[in-house]
Design an enzyme around this catalytic site. Structure first.
Site, PDB file in Angstrom:
ATOM      1  N   ALA A  65      -8.914 -18.310 -44.962  1.00  0.00           N
ATOM      2  CA  ALA A  65      -8.306 -18.690 -43.612  1.00  0.00           C
ATOM      3  C   ALA A  65      -7.599 -20.064 -44.008  1.00  0.00           C
ATOM      4  CB  ALA A  65      -9.580 -19.098 -42.657  1.00  0.00           C
ATOM      5  N   THR A  67      -7.704 -23.689 -43.441  1.00  0.00           N
ATOM      6  CA  THR A  67      -8.843 -24.427 -42.834  1.00  0.00           C
ATOM      7  C   THR A  67      -8.515 -25.819 -42.673  1.00  0.00           C
ATOM      8  OG1 THR A  67      -9.974 -24.442 -44.677  1.00  0.00           O
ATOM      9  CG2 THR A  67     -10.646 -22.803 -43.452  1.00  0.00           C
ATOM     10  N   TYR A 130      -5.478 -25.625 -35.088  1.00  0.00           N
ATOM     11  CA  TYR A 130      -6.544 -24.921 -36.001  1.00  0.00           C
ATOM     12  C   TYR A 130      -7.352 -23.811 -35.057  1.00  0.00           C
ATOM     13  CZ  TYR A 130     -10.544 -23.614 -38.532  1.00  0.00           C
ATOM     14  OH  TYR A 130     -11.723 -23.098 -39.077  1.00  0.00           O
ATOM     15  N   LYS A 134      -7.293 -19.918 -34.991  1.00  0.00           N
ATOM     16  CA  LYS A 134      -8.492 -19.078 -35.211  1.00  0.00           C
ATOM     17  C   LYS A 134      -8.887 -18.088 -33.979  1.00  0.00           C
ATOM     18  CE  LYS A 134     -10.751 -18.712 -38.205  1.00  0.00           C
ATOM     19  NZ  LYS A 134     -10.657 -17.793 -39.365  1.00  0.00           N
TER      20      LYS A 134
END
Length: 306
Positions: A65, A67, A130, A134
């Site tokens: 990912a 992050t 972020y 996601k």
């Protein structure tokens, strides 16, 4: 996992803090294809699709990912490519090959305004780039034909740290050794989750899903939550790192930890003030007892001293 031919699992993000733990804890009966940035650029959706079509794994465990929560505010396209488009491409390819997907997600898909633990079915309302990317990845996976066929699981977690990589725990341990006083935010509440306990939950989830597919268990829900037990603020976590670090001989002394507010420590990205995940149903579905976050922290710090 034993009996029958080996289960092939393609792991993304193998070089990250969770990925390294997943590799170390890979069960018997699993043939692991571990990919890091050198083997798979998650920002390249076509590369993600092509690798699945070439290797045809039984599972993709998507632990990779973007992050960098604050940097995402200035790199939204890259964050979206890695966190949103890559899981969509993986799910689409697996729908063609017959494989399954375990996609890791985050408590940052919630805004933290409700003040009680978030259930798996609650609406997403991310505060920053972020969390939004996601959330987009979750939505793509859950809207895919793969999910419609019961072959995709999203596993949300929170405040991940471990004995390797860059994370809050290792940063605080270093600051305890360097400074007399550390200011740490005390008005954001969630739950620290160690990579050893999270990796164990991931492998258990795959085992349970395989058992269900073979008719030896109940199908898993499409969204599950996993964190260690209990609740903490970042301040609580920082204090515990100092206490346990000194107790285990990693620190000669602790720094004073001063509680500060979110407004005292401005960041480019907004964080949820309360992002505790309700893991009750998921723990029952996985038949896995949680470890309190402080006990998990002791284990992680113990590995640093070993």
């Amino acid at each position: 996992m034993s009996g029958g031919p080996p289960l092939t699992v393609l792991l993304t993000g193998a070089g990250g803090q969770l990925g390294q733990e997943l590799v170390a804890r890979c069960p018997e009966g699993v043939r692991l294809i571990a990919t890091g940035r050198a083997e798979l650029d998650l920002a390249d959706a076509q590369a993600c699709r092509q690798l699945v079509l070439e290797r045809r794994p039984d599972w993709v465990l998507n632990a990779g990912a973007y992050t960098a929560v604050d940097r995402a505010e200035s790199e939204p396209e890259l964050a979206q490519a890695v966190n949103g488009a890559a899981p969509a491409a993986l799910a689409a390819a697996l729908a063609d090959t017959g494989g399954r997907l375990l996609h890791l997600s985050t408590d940052f898909v919630f805004d933290g305004h409700q003040g009680t633990p978030y259930g798996t079915g609650q609406p997403r309302s991310p505060l920053g780039v972020y969390g939004a990317t996601k959330a987009a990845g979750e939505e793509a996976v859950l809207a895919s034909p793969l999910a419609a066929e019961g072959r995709a699981q999203v596993l949300r977690t929170s405040w991940v740290y471990g004995p390797v990589g860059r994370n809050f725990c290792l940063t605080m341990l270093r600051l305890h050794g360097e400074k007399e006083e550390i200011g740490v935010v005390a008005d954001q509440v969630g739950c620290p989750t160690s990579t050893p306990t999270l990796a164990a939950a991931c492998w258990r989830l795959i085992a349970c899903a395989e058992a269900a597919a073979a008719g030896a268990g109940e199908p898993l829900p499409p969204v599950l939550h996993w964190s260690d037990a209990g609740a903490a603020s970042w301040y609580d976590f920082a204090v515990a790192i100092g206490e346990l670090g000194q107790e285990l001989g990693l620190l000669q002394r602790q720094a004073r930890v001063k509680p500060i507010t979110t407004t005292d420590y401005p960041t480019p990205a907004r964080r949820p003030s309360y992002s505790l995940l309700d893991c009750t149903a998921s723990r029952a579905a996985l038949d896995l007892e949680p470890l309190h976050w402080r006990a998990a922290l002791r284990q992680v710090l113990g590995r640093l001293g070993g």
